[in-house]
Design an enzyme around this catalytic site. Sequence first.
Site: not given
Length: 478
Positions: A87, A89, A173
């Site tokens: 991915d 992002d 996170d």
Amino acid sequence: MSKPVAKTSPKKNTTNRVKKNVRNKKSVATASFDNPIVLTREQHPVSRKLLSPNALKVLYRLNSGGFDAYLVGGGVRDILLGLKPKDFDIATNATPDEIKALFRNCRLIGRRFRLAHIVFGREIIEVATFRGHHDAVVNKDKSKTTTSKQSEDGMLLRDNIYGTIDEDAERRDFTINALYYSAKDFKVYDFANGVQDVNDRVIRLIGDPETRYREDPVRMLRAIRFATKLDMQISAETKAPIKELSSLMANIPAARLFEEFLKMFISGKAIANFEQLRSYDLFGYFFPAVDQALNNETKEQSFLLDFITLAMENTDKRINNDQRVTPAFLFAAMLWYPLQKHIQQIKVTTQLTPQDVFFAALNEIMPEQQRSIAIPKRFQAVIKDIWILQEKLVRREGKKAFKCIEHPKFRAGYDFLLLRAQIENTPELHELAQWWTDFQDVSNEARLQMIRSVKQPQGSKRRSPKKRRKPAAKPTQQ
């Protein structure tokens, strides 16, 4: 109205840059959110050649539109680890509405986190606006508190507060995800010593672990998933509160847990994630009935553990060999022995036919499971087919074997039978599994011969249809 987003780039740090030998701890500077470590082009392996062409298009258009834009998180992390990112992002200081104005192929999604999805055929580039701090918004303008909402447990229900890149990094996170690559100056910006943790192969939460887990309990699952996926260790302070806070998982919607199930069990690391989830008391929030059965010292528990372990091993093997898998198969394996337990209980208390007993048990176990994981109907149908086929595979007389092999889900049902034979290890199941293995490989004539040699199961003889009684003749009226 949401908070205006400051059009700012990361603060340049000329004294804090990482030298080429970033693996030498003595020469590595310490990053902070207002003073990031900056890796110049020659100090990192991230290259535009390794990025998706569509991700580059998004970065370039945002930059040309006057916005700051960065490849962020997993895309940067995986390249640093020598992996191929799945991915790409992007984080930007453009608001969702400003992003949508730049891209005709953009759709805005999410209530809890408002995101922009830029659609390029099958590839979707996810673009998020820099997150800001909740306290800053509350203190500066109380009218904007509606953009953020927390539950009594501290879980974020809504979080559409926008800020700057350093605030966004602090809101991420894990340290290994607070890494930003700019296609404008080809530099990597490290706000939380993530490069060092990548090199040390450590999963470390940013901020106070208990607070971060309360904000989003799924972070406990993400810590486990990243550790197994990337072959890393969870830091002591990050893992310490997980068991104590595991009950927070009860607040996660069933639909979101289905998505987490796919990430944990249909990614090639099912066995490793299963073991970690059980060790942290988190597995029961996915499969309560299975977890309860696994904690009982019974013969059923032994079969169940071996069966789901074997099913997960096969699933991991298929995924790692680029073969297709369906989540329905693993759901069917997880719930097979709990289903059998329900069937036995219903048989004791009722006089229903075997078919009615099966559907009665199905109607008990599936709604119970749905409260934990919202399994889509398309997968529920396949689970039911796999289970029904276990009975159909036994009935081979007449035309039944030919009808069975033509069933759309025959292969899944057959594979399921092979697993059962391996685990339960009974002569009947071994004979049945071998029969169907041979039946698939022989000629049509040989198949007919195999069917003739099958012993009919007891009670399977056809009863002659009862003759209908003729209605009594009505008396003729006088």
